[in-house]
Structures are given as C-alpha cells and as structure tokens.
Design a protein around this motif. Structure first.
Motif, PDB file in Angstrom:
ATOM      1  N   LEU A  99       0.737  -1.224  -0.019  1.00 41.88           N
ATOM      2  CA  LEU A  99       0.185   0.135   0.035  1.00 41.88           C
ATOM      3  C   LEU A  99       0.952   1.201  -0.036  1.00 41.88           C
ATOM      4  N   GLY A 100       0.392   2.181  -0.757  1.00 45.38           N
ATOM      5  CA  GLY A 100       1.083   3.385  -0.772  1.00 45.38           C
ATOM      6  C   GLY A 100       0.115   4.596  -0.332  1.00 45.38           C
ATOM      7  N   TRP A 101       0.719   5.604   0.396  1.00 43.68           N
ATOM      8  CA  TRP A 101      -0.364   6.750   0.616  1.00 43.68           C
ATOM      9  C   TRP A 101       0.219   7.925   0.734  1.00 43.68           C
ATOM     10  N   VAL A 102      -0.486   9.020   0.448  1.00 47.81           N
ATOM     11  CA  VAL A 102      -0.055  10.574   0.673  1.00 47.81           C
ATOM     12  C   VAL A 102      -0.033  10.917   2.145  1.00 47.81           C
ATOM     13  N   PRO A 103       0.907  11.678   2.712  1.00 45.93           N
ATOM     14  CA  PRO A 103       1.126  11.984   3.985  1.00 45.93           C
ATOM     15  C   PRO A 103      -0.201  12.341   4.843  1.00 45.93           C
ATOM     16  N   THR A 104      -1.099  12.920   4.576  1.00 44.15           N
ATOM     17  CA  THR A 104      -2.336  13.411   5.200  1.00 44.15           C
ATOM     18  C   THR A 104      -3.017  11.920   5.444  1.00 44.15           C
ATOM     19  N   ARG A 125      -0.579  -9.130   6.037  1.00 47.22           N
ATOM     20  CA  ARG A 125       0.677  -8.259   6.081  1.00 47.22           C
ATOM     21  C   ARG A 125       0.334  -7.172   5.117  1.00 47.22           C
ATOM     22  N   VAL A 126       0.413  -6.028   5.616  1.00 49.73           N
ATOM     23  CA  VAL A 126       0.359  -4.718   4.722  1.00 49.73           C
ATOM     24  C   VAL A 126       1.831  -3.957   5.097  1.00 49.73           C
ATOM     25  N   VAL A 127       2.371  -3.978   3.824  1.00 49.26           N
ATOM     26  CA  VAL A 127       3.722  -3.085   3.677  1.00 49.26           C
ATOM     27  C   VAL A 127       3.641  -2.057   2.911  1.00 49.26           C
ATOM     28  N   GLY A 128       4.179  -1.003   2.866  1.00 48.12           N
ATOM     29  CA  GLY A 128       4.203   0.132   1.837  1.00 48.12           C
ATOM     30  C   GLY A 128       4.761   1.253   2.354  1.00 48.12           C
ATOM     31  N   ARG A 129       4.687   2.285   1.683  1.00 45.49           N
ATOM     32  CA  ARG A 129       5.278   3.774   1.694  1.00 45.49           C
ATOM     33  C   ARG A 129       4.518   5.008   1.801  1.00 45.49           C
ATOM     34  N   ALA A 148      -3.095   2.456  -3.789  1.00 45.93           N
ATOM     35  CA  ALA A 148      -2.633   3.750  -3.256  1.00 45.93           C
ATOM     36  C   ALA A 148      -3.537   4.617  -2.995  1.00 45.93           C
ATOM     37  N   LEU A 149      -3.430   5.437  -1.740  1.00 46.45           N
ATOM     38  CA  LEU A 149      -4.400   6.456  -1.254  1.00 46.45           C
ATOM     39  C   LEU A 149      -3.806   7.485  -1.792  1.00 46.45           C
ATOM     40  N   ILE A 150      -4.580   8.525  -2.823  1.00 49.22           N
ATOM     41  CA  ILE A 150      -3.809   9.567  -3.624  1.00 49.22           C
ATOM     42  C   ILE A 150      -4.669  10.975  -3.199  1.00 49.22           C
ATOM     43  N   ALA A 151      -4.273  12.066  -3.382  1.00 54.19           N
ATOM     44  CA  ALA A 151      -5.035  13.151  -3.388  1.00 54.19           C
ATOM     45  C   ALA A 151      -5.278  13.827  -4.615  1.00 54.19           C
ATOM     46  N   SER A 152      -6.579  14.522  -4.665  1.00 51.20           N
ATOM     47  CA  SER A 152      -6.974  14.912  -5.803  1.00 51.20           C
ATOM     48  C   SER A 152      -7.410  16.435  -5.473  1.00 51.20           C
ATOM     49  N   ALA A 153      -7.306  17.613  -6.259  1.00 48.56           N
ATOM     50  CA  ALA A 153      -7.469  18.622  -6.237  1.00 48.56           C
ATOM     51  C   ALA A 153      -8.682  19.322  -7.288  1.00 48.56           C
ATOM     52  N   PRO A 154      -9.596  20.244  -7.161  1.00 48.39           N
ATOM     53  CA  PRO A 154     -10.286  20.456  -8.474  1.00 48.39           C
ATOM     54  C   PRO A 154      -9.335  20.866  -9.547  1.00 48.39           C
TER      55      PRO A 154
END
Length: 314
Positions: A99-104, A125-129, A148-154
């Motif tokens: 799994l990947g994720w943005v800082p928030t 088991r979950v690994v990622g960064r 991945a957990l990613i961010a999106s803006a208008p």
C-alpha cells in the motif's frame, strides 16, 4: 526477441526507472551511475526487440511493450525476494498487500486501518510507504504497490494520462482548512476571511512536482510570501505552532494538530475541496487487496460520520 540473457540487474533497473520516472532518480535510488542505468535499459530493450520506455522532456514512462515486460518483471522480482526469505528462514509473505499513501492519509486513516486489520486479520500483512500522488501513480504502474491512497484537487483529474486508466474510488471529500498559530490575530474567530490572507507568511510543501505550492491558500491574487518549506505535515504544523507562518491542511489533521495550532475554515471565496482517492490498476484484485480496501473504506466512512456529527465540514 530473446530474454534468456536478461539479468536480474536489468529487471531491477527497469523497475526503478519506471517507478522513479527518470534515469537520474533511478540511478540515485540504486546507487548506480546514470550511464550504468542507461546501459542496462539498452540491454533489456535489445532483448525485447522494442522500446520499453518513452523518453519525454519531463522524464520517462512505460510503453505498451514496457508495461508487459514490467508486469512479468515484477512477478520475477517478487519470487526472487520470496526465495531469499525462505532460504534465510524468514516466514513467507503470503497475504501481503503493498500500500502507498499520501502524507495526510498516513496521519490518521492508515494507522486506524492497520490497527483494525491486526485485530481482525492477523495473518494479513500490509507493507508500503508514503509518497506524493504522482510518485504513487508511477509505483502502481511499475507494479511496486498494489493500491494507493492519493490526493486530488479541483478539477479532480486522474493522476496520470497513461492507459489503461487507473481505477479510482473517492473515499472522502472535504473542505480545505487553514492552520494558524493560536497567538495569531486571525485565530481569534471561528473562521478566516479570504481577504485577510493577503500579506501573510506561508509554510509551503517541498518544491517537488507533486506539491510545489501545497500549504499556500489557492487562488491568492498576489505572489505568496513563502518563508519555509517542509514536506512532512507534522513538521509544518509544528512550525505553525512556533509562529513561523500559516499553512493549509486537510480537516482530517485537526485531531492530530499539536498544541498552539488552530485549524479554521476560510470564507469569502470559492470553497476549496480536496478528495482522498483509492487507486489501483484495472485488473481483478486478489482477496487480500479487497480486504484492505474494504477496511480503508469503512474507516474513511467512519471519519466522515464523525466530521458530520461535530460540524467540522461546515
């Protein structure tokens, strides 16, 4: 086309270039020279009989042939890693989700999800960064992570234009907030008027392609006075607490804001919204990936419910 002489080194180099997006960044991550990376890519492209990377002014991306090779290469590299673990007597990584994720997301959603999974699915088991949205999209394409957990803006465009399109699911959509030192004059009320943001000092994100102006309120009609830059959200909030400037934050960070910081809505201009998306490649996910996605969605829904109950979205 003859892959019998392709080395594991060449596969690892291709993987690194696809994930990092440039030969220079891949060389740095591997500890190689850029010319050594170029030689390995040239060798694997000769073996494939096709260009695997499209060279562009802003870096490289996988071609259709490159995606085929990368998909197989990721499988080979995973098997080599599993073999090394077995030979060293370490437990197998069955049921592993990358799994990947943005800082928030890493500040609130990911820890809660992992705690729940440890309780309900101890063998999973979950690994990622952590990473920026653009880097995480590249990691998905290269096969380094499963989702991945990613961010999106208008205007809420997809994180890349490659084919096939990533599967995107909105987990949360929230109003952007402002983090202000508790001693700042703007912290006295329950909201900040957008007109009062003129002439303020800002703590921005790093100068990477992902977040060049993250931390500065969008749409200001002046050149922002950026006094500090920091990628880490906790560092930014602690700099705010120290009175160094203002920064923008997701409302999800309110519960983890350090003492000395007020997180307030901004009024008087267009409402700024931010989405947190769950992204993956468009192939059927395995049961472990589906399970992690299910718990992520449940925790995101729980956070939204708490926000609505407390009036945080207002």
């Amino acid at each position: 086309m003859d892959f019998t002489d392709v080395s594991l080194t060449a596969l690892r180099v291709l993987h690194a270039v696809a994930e990092q997006g440039t030969f220079t960044a891949a060389a740095s991550s591997l500890g190689y020279t850029q010319s050594a990376v170029s030689r390995q890519i040239a060798a694997i492209e000769r073996a494939a009989g096709a260009e695997l990377l499209e060279r562009r002014r802003d870096g490289v991306r996988l071609t259709d042939a490159g995606r085929i090779v990368m998909r197989r290469a990721a499988t080979v590299l995973d098997e080599i890693e599993a073999t090394a673990r077995e030979l060293s007597g370490l437990p197998a990584q069955g049921g592993t989700v990358r799994l990947g994720w943005v800082p928030t997301a890493g500040a609130v959603l990911v820890p809660g999800t992992l705690a729940e999974l440890r309780r309900t699915d101890p063998d999973l088991r979950v690994v990622g960064r952590e990473g920026g949205t653009v880097a995480l999209a590249r990691a998905l394409r290269s096969g380094s992570i499963d989702m991945a957990l990613i961010a999106s803006a208008p205007p809420f465009r997809a994180p890349d234009t490659e084919s096939p399109p990533l599967v995107l699911q909105t987990l949360t959509e929230r109003a952007l907030r402002l983090a202000i030192p508790a001693t700042h004059p703007l912290a006295r009320g329950d909201y900040v008027d957008v007109a009062d943001l003129r002439g303020q000092r800002w703590i921005a994100g790093s100068t990477s392609e992902d977040d060049r102006l993250m931390g500065v309120w969008p749409g200001l009609d002046e050149r922002p006075d950026i006094v500090l830059t920091a990628r880490d959200w906790l560092a930014k909030l602690r700099l705010v607490a120290a009175g160094c400037g203002l920064t923008t934050v997701s409302s999800t960070l309110a519960p983890v804001a350090p003492p000395g910081v007020r997180i307030l809505p901004v009024r008087g201009g267009p409402q700024e919204r931010r989405r947190l998306l769950l992204a993956r490649l468009p192939h059927p996910p395995d049961p472990a990936v589906r399970r992690v996605a299910e718990v992520l969605r449940a925790h995101a829904l729980g956070q939204l419910s708490e926000s609505a109950a407390s009036g945080e979205e207002g």
